[in-house]
Design an enzyme around this catalytic site. Sequence first.
Site, PDB file in Angstrom:
ATOM      1  N   ARG A 283      91.867 113.153  70.467  1.00  0.00           N
ATOM      2  CA  ARG A 283      92.508 114.468  70.471  1.00  0.00           C
ATOM      3  C   ARG A 283      93.329 114.599  71.748  1.00  0.00           C
ATOM      4  O   ARG A 283      92.898 114.127  72.813  1.00  0.00           O
ATOM      5  CB  ARG A 283      91.476 115.596  70.378  1.00  0.00           C
ATOM      6  CG  ARG A 283      90.844 115.733  68.993  1.00  0.00           C
ATOM      7  CD  ARG A 283      89.954 116.951  68.904  1.00  0.00           C
ATOM      8  NE  ARG A 283      89.263 117.026  67.633  1.00  0.00           N
ATOM      9  CZ  ARG A 283      89.723 117.676  66.555  1.00  0.00           C
ATOM     10  NH1 ARG A 283      90.879 118.301  66.630  1.00  0.00           N
ATOM     11  NH2 ARG A 283      89.023 117.701  65.438  1.00  0.00           N
TER      12      ARG A 283
ATOM     13  N   HIS B 210      92.462 120.851  59.506  1.00  0.00           N
ATOM     14  CA  HIS B 210      93.237 122.050  59.175  1.00  0.00           C
ATOM     15  C   HIS B 210      94.390 121.699  58.232  1.00  0.00           C
ATOM     16  O   HIS B 210      94.619 122.383  57.230  1.00  0.00           O
ATOM     17  CB  HIS B 210      93.789 122.692  60.447  1.00  0.00           C
ATOM     18  CG  HIS B 210      92.805 123.546  61.174  1.00  0.00           C
ATOM     19  ND1 HIS B 210      91.714 123.029  61.836  1.00  0.00           N
ATOM     20  CD2 HIS B 210      92.747 124.897  61.360  1.00  0.00           C
ATOM     21  CE1 HIS B 210      91.023 124.010  62.395  1.00  0.00           C
ATOM     22  NE2 HIS B 210      91.618 125.151  62.115  1.00  0.00           N
TER      23      HIS B 210
ATOM     24  N   HIS C 102      95.679 118.204  67.883  1.00  0.00           N
ATOM     25  CA  HIS C 102      95.976 117.002  67.099  1.00  0.00           C
ATOM     26  C   HIS C 102      97.287 116.367  67.541  1.00  0.00           C
ATOM     27  O   HIS C 102      98.174 117.041  68.068  1.00  0.00           O
ATOM     28  CB  HIS C 102      96.078 117.337  65.611  1.00  0.00           C
ATOM     29  CG  HIS C 102      94.757 117.630  64.967  1.00  0.00           C
ATOM     30  ND1 HIS C 102      93.805 116.660  64.745  1.00  0.00           N
ATOM     31  CD2 HIS C 102      94.233 118.789  64.491  1.00  0.00           C
ATOM     32  CE1 HIS C 102      92.749 117.213  64.167  1.00  0.00           C
ATOM     33  NE2 HIS C 102      92.981 118.498  64.010  1.00  0.00           N
TER      34      HIS C 102
ATOM     35  N   ARG D   5      98.841 122.975  65.200  1.00  0.00           N
ATOM     36  CA  ARG D   5      97.815 122.054  65.691  1.00  0.00           C
ATOM     37  C   ARG D   5      98.340 121.166  66.820  1.00  0.00           C
ATOM     38  O   ARG D   5      97.597 120.808  67.738  1.00  0.00           O
ATOM     39  CB  ARG D   5      97.298 121.181  64.540  1.00  0.00           C
ATOM     40  CG  ARG D   5      96.724 121.955  63.372  1.00  0.00           C
ATOM     41  CD  ARG D   5      95.657 122.931  63.801  1.00  0.00           C
ATOM     42  NE  ARG D   5      94.424 122.256  64.179  1.00  0.00           N
ATOM     43  CZ  ARG D   5      93.428 122.829  64.822  1.00  0.00           C
ATOM     44  NH1 ARG D   5      93.532 124.085  65.229  1.00  0.00           N
ATOM     45  NH2 ARG D   5      92.334 122.155  65.111  1.00  0.00           N
TER      46      ARG D   5
END
Length: 357
Positions: free
Chosen positions: A83, A119, A176, A170
């Site tokens: 991440r 997501h 991400h 994101r």
Amino acid sequence: MEKGMNVLHDFGIQSTHYLQVNYQDSQDWFILVSVIADLRNAFYVLFPIWFHLREAVGIKLLWVAVIGDWLNLVFKWILFGQRPYWWVMDTDYYSNASVPLIKQFPVTCETGPGSPSGHAMGTAGVYYVMVTSTLSMFRGKKKPTYRFRCLNVILWLGFWAVQLNVCLSRIYLAAHFPHQVVAGVLSGIAVAETFRHIQSIYNASLKKYFFITFFLLSFAIGFYLLLKGLGVDLLWTLEKARRWCERPEWVHIDTTPFASLLKNVGTLFGLGLALNSSMYRESCKGTLSKWFPFRLSCIVVSLILLHLFDSLKPPSQIELIFYVLSFCKSAAVPLASVSLIPYCLARVLGQPDKKSL
């Protein structure tokens, strides 16, 4: 391989930095998009609406959401995705250069691996179901009309606009990398498209729901134990999240892989219980279910009660208790909206006059 991934990750960090610097005024928007794109809203908002408007769509939506998120968990365990918010602090890639400044937010510090994006995958799958189901309802068996073609264009433009906003959100929030959100969208669409051709989910027995729930749970736990036995630590991301998250209170246990797993299998098992209950048969299979005011009442009451129910958070001090309560809470969501609430409303409203049907 590692060198190539470092280049890919660096591109993602530069993308996040660019968005955060040039779109600071959009911070609240991106946070809102990320919150709305959380799969919880598919269970607590979209499912009760669609189930009482078009039962088959609601069932398919829940299956796609659950199986998609379960596959997302397995993919994350296999792919070991980083991440941005911890990679930029943990890597030695920038040893001879200044590290790009990346901001963190209250919704940034998720604790699971990053690839593919949950997501993006969840939103793509759920919205794909809604778009394709809506188009199939309006198309019918006749040749597509001009109005239908316009609706087709509008819905698909809306679909891709939603996906773009979720992906940018994101990336902006440093949750991400770009390749992870793209993988999430493609995976979500693939899951939803697969369920367009599976008809057995609409009349599955309680026994089938039980065995599928048991398989999903046992496979995930067995896979975890197998990799752990091979010396692979699948909870490696939890340590990185706790180490590199800006604020400890931003690290939430409900974003761990096992929390996601228990929520999914709980939701699916709850749906099986609800669809095979006598309360569901009495309230949703009789003449009352054809009465639109009844279905509308079910939607409104479900949304209100599920919103209140969602505000109840299981205690997270002891992980085992948290996971058990998460399973029970998730199972109660479809159980309430599919059987309990319609049954109670049917008793209150009684049978409508045939002329009002």
